[in-house]
Design a protein around this motif. Structure first.
Motif, mmCIF file in Angstrom:
data_model
loop_
_atom_site.group_PDB
_atom_site.id
_atom_site.type_symbol
_atom_site.label_atom_id
_atom_site.label_comp_id
_atom_site.label_asym_id
_atom_site.label_seq_id
_atom_site.Cartn_x
_atom_site.Cartn_y
_atom_site.Cartn_z
ATOM 1 N N GLN A 1 0.827 -1.305 -0.080
ATOM 2 C CA GLN A 1 -0.213 0.018 -0.007
ATOM 3 C C GLN A 1 0.912 1.457 -0.079
ATOM 4 O O GLN A 1 1.764 1.323 0.654
ATOM 5 N N ARG A 2 0.536 2.273 -0.710
ATOM 6 C CA ARG A 2 1.133 3.414 -0.758
ATOM 7 C C ARG A 2 -0.124 4.459 -0.828
ATOM 8 O O ARG A 2 -0.950 4.590 -1.407
ATOM 9 N N ALA A 3 0.065 5.764 -0.238
ATOM 10 C CA ALA A 3 -0.702 6.853 -0.234
ATOM 11 C C ALA A 3 0.019 8.158 -0.188
ATOM 12 O O ALA A 3 0.896 8.459 0.293
ATOM 13 N N ILE A 4 -0.784 9.188 -0.561
ATOM 14 C CA ILE A 4 -0.511 10.574 -0.543
ATOM 15 C C ILE A 4 -1.671 11.396 -0.142
ATOM 16 O O ILE A 4 -3.040 11.144 -0.691
ATOM 17 N N TRP B 1 -7.516 16.234 -0.311
ATOM 18 C CA TRP B 1 -7.646 14.891 -1.236
ATOM 19 C C TRP B 1 -6.617 13.981 -0.707
ATOM 20 O O TRP B 1 -5.610 14.153 -0.208
ATOM 21 N N LYS B 2 -7.100 12.465 -0.960
ATOM 22 C CA LYS B 2 -6.306 11.521 -0.446
ATOM 23 C C LYS B 2 -6.202 10.332 -1.455
ATOM 24 O O LYS B 2 -7.357 9.853 -1.905
ATOM 25 N N LEU B 3 -5.231 9.953 -1.995
ATOM 26 C CA LEU B 3 -4.989 8.653 -2.811
ATOM 27 C C LEU B 3 -4.322 7.613 -2.202
ATOM 28 O O LEU B 3 -3.392 7.648 -1.728
ATOM 29 N N VAL C 1 -2.456 -5.680 -6.507
ATOM 30 C CA VAL C 1 -3.867 -5.799 -7.077
ATOM 31 C C VAL C 1 -4.251 -4.673 -7.940
ATOM 32 O O VAL C 1 -5.429 -4.953 -8.544
ATOM 33 N N ASN C 2 -3.509 -3.553 -8.334
ATOM 34 C CA ASN C 2 -3.900 -2.634 -9.032
ATOM 35 C C ASN C 2 -5.249 -1.877 -8.766
ATOM 36 O O ASN C 2 -6.027 -1.870 -9.651
ATOM 37 N N GLN C 3 -5.176 -1.587 -7.565
ATOM 38 C CA GLN C 3 -6.502 -0.820 -7.096
ATOM 39 C C GLN C 3 -6.352 0.451 -6.687
ATOM 40 O O GLN C 3 -5.070 0.745 -6.087
ATOM 41 N N THR C 4 -7.187 1.319 -7.002
ATOM 42 C CA THR C 4 -6.974 2.950 -6.431
ATOM 43 C C THR C 4 -7.996 3.094 -5.602
ATOM 44 O O THR C 4 -9.370 2.858 -6.083
ATOM 45 N N GLN C 5 -7.883 4.147 -4.861
ATOM 46 C CA GLN C 5 -8.911 4.847 -4.062
ATOM 47 C C GLN C 5 -8.682 6.225 -4.070
ATOM 48 O O GLN C 5 -7.366 6.738 -3.635
ATOM 49 N N LEU C 6 -9.722 7.165 -4.081
ATOM 50 C CA LEU C 6 -9.442 8.571 -3.895
ATOM 51 C C LEU C 6 -10.585 9.056 -3.137
ATOM 52 O O LEU C 6 -11.720 8.717 -3.529
ATOM 53 N N PHE C 7 -10.372 9.836 -1.934
ATOM 54 C CA PHE C 7 -11.281 10.321 -1.258
ATOM 55 C C PHE C 7 -11.134 11.943 -0.951
ATOM 56 O O PHE C 7 -9.885 12.461 -1.013
ATOM 57 N N LEU D 1 2.705 11.314 -5.991
ATOM 58 C CA LEU D 1 3.260 10.151 -5.226
ATOM 59 C C LEU D 1 4.399 9.770 -5.642
ATOM 60 O O LEU D 1 5.197 9.265 -4.871
ATOM 61 N N GLN D 2 4.343 9.167 -6.982
ATOM 62 C CA GLN D 2 5.423 8.490 -7.442
ATOM 63 C C GLN D 2 6.727 9.243 -7.361
ATOM 64 O O GLN D 2 7.746 8.853 -7.004
ATOM 65 N N LYS D 3 6.656 10.645 -7.625
ATOM 66 C CA LYS D 3 7.988 11.714 -7.556
ATOM 67 C C LYS D 3 8.321 11.577 -6.036
ATOM 68 O O LYS D 3 9.541 11.437 -5.785
ATOM 69 N N LYS D 4 7.208 11.848 -5.081
ATOM 70 C CA LYS D 4 7.712 11.823 -3.633
ATOM 71 C C LYS D 4 8.395 10.579 -3.124
ATOM 72 O O LYS D 4 9.208 10.382 -2.378
ATOM 73 N N LEU D 5 7.861 9.503 -3.654
ATOM 74 C CA LEU D 5 8.239 8.005 -3.103
ATOM 75 C C LEU D 5 9.716 7.767 -3.795
ATOM 76 O O LEU D 5 10.620 7.535 -2.901
#
Length: 213
Positions: free
Chosen positions: A143-146, A151-153, A159-165, A192-196
């Motif tokens: 799991q990874r999140a930003i 907003w939160k991703l 499993v290639n699942q995405t959540q956006l809240f 997210l990819q940039k910060k990771l």
């Protein structure tokens, strides 16, 4: 841990225990502060209360910390002392390791040269000042999140699942908007990819093998 589906009565019993624990801690902290107030050090002491990250106790059907929902990544943070306005709350975002340079600034002690923490002592004096513009979270390789505060991703690479809240309107993260806002998902996933990558985390956010199945 509880079986699936979570028995409501057992979840309620678990939460009752939880409130019992924190009520006991409140009492003990009150004793510590009362002792400080009676001492000669009360006027020149900064008090910081924080804790480990939260835990799911039935929320999202989960038990434990193995997730990146708000109930499991947020921590309490209360700071009081000379020069810090009482009874104020700020929405400024920070990491716990930001406490090191912040307390150093309040005590006129310079931060270590290699510290990655940010000094947010200005926020303590003026709660309206901004903190970090985003926070990044991770749980193992699954799991990874930003979050930007509003907003939160959350990405589930295996499993290639995405959540956006939208945390302003949906603080309990019940309504996944990923399918309705693909442009925002793309924008936040890139951030997210940039910060990771900046943190040395180059694990992919997608599982191509899972996508082929």
């Amino acid at each position: 841990l509880l079986p699936h589906p979570r028995p409501p009565a057992k979840v309620q019993a678990m939460n009752a225990d939880y409130y019992r624990y924190i009520s006991y801690l409140d009492m003990l902290m009150g004793q510590v502060i009362a002792a400080l107030e009676k001492s000669p050090h009360a006027k020149n002491t900064i008090i910081v209360f924080s804790a480990d990250s939260g835990v799911a106790r039935g929320s999202h059907g989960l038990i434990g910390k193995q997730n990146l929902y708000e109930h499991s990544v947020r921590v309490p943070l209360i700071i009081a002392g000379p020069g810090i306005p009482a009874g104020k709350r700020t929405e400024a975002m920070c990491y716990l390791y930001d406490l090191l340079p912040t307390l150093g600034a309040l005590c006129r002690v310079p931060a270590p040269p290699k510290s990655e923490g940010n000094d947010f002592s200005a926020v303590l004096r003026d709660p309206g000042k901004p903190g970090r513009t985003e926070l990044v979270f991770a749980y193992k390789g699954v799991q990874r999140a930003i979050t930007t505060g509003e907003w939160k991703l959350i990405q589930y690479p295996k499993v290639n699942q995405t959540q956006l809240f939208n945390l302003h309107y949906d603080p309990y993260e019940k309504n996944n908007l990923a399918g309705k806002q693909p442009a925002r998902v793309k924008e936040m996933a890139a951030l997210l990819q940039k910060k990771l990558a900046e943190a040395g985390d180059n694990k992919p956010l997608r599982n191509d093998d899972a996508a082929k199945k």
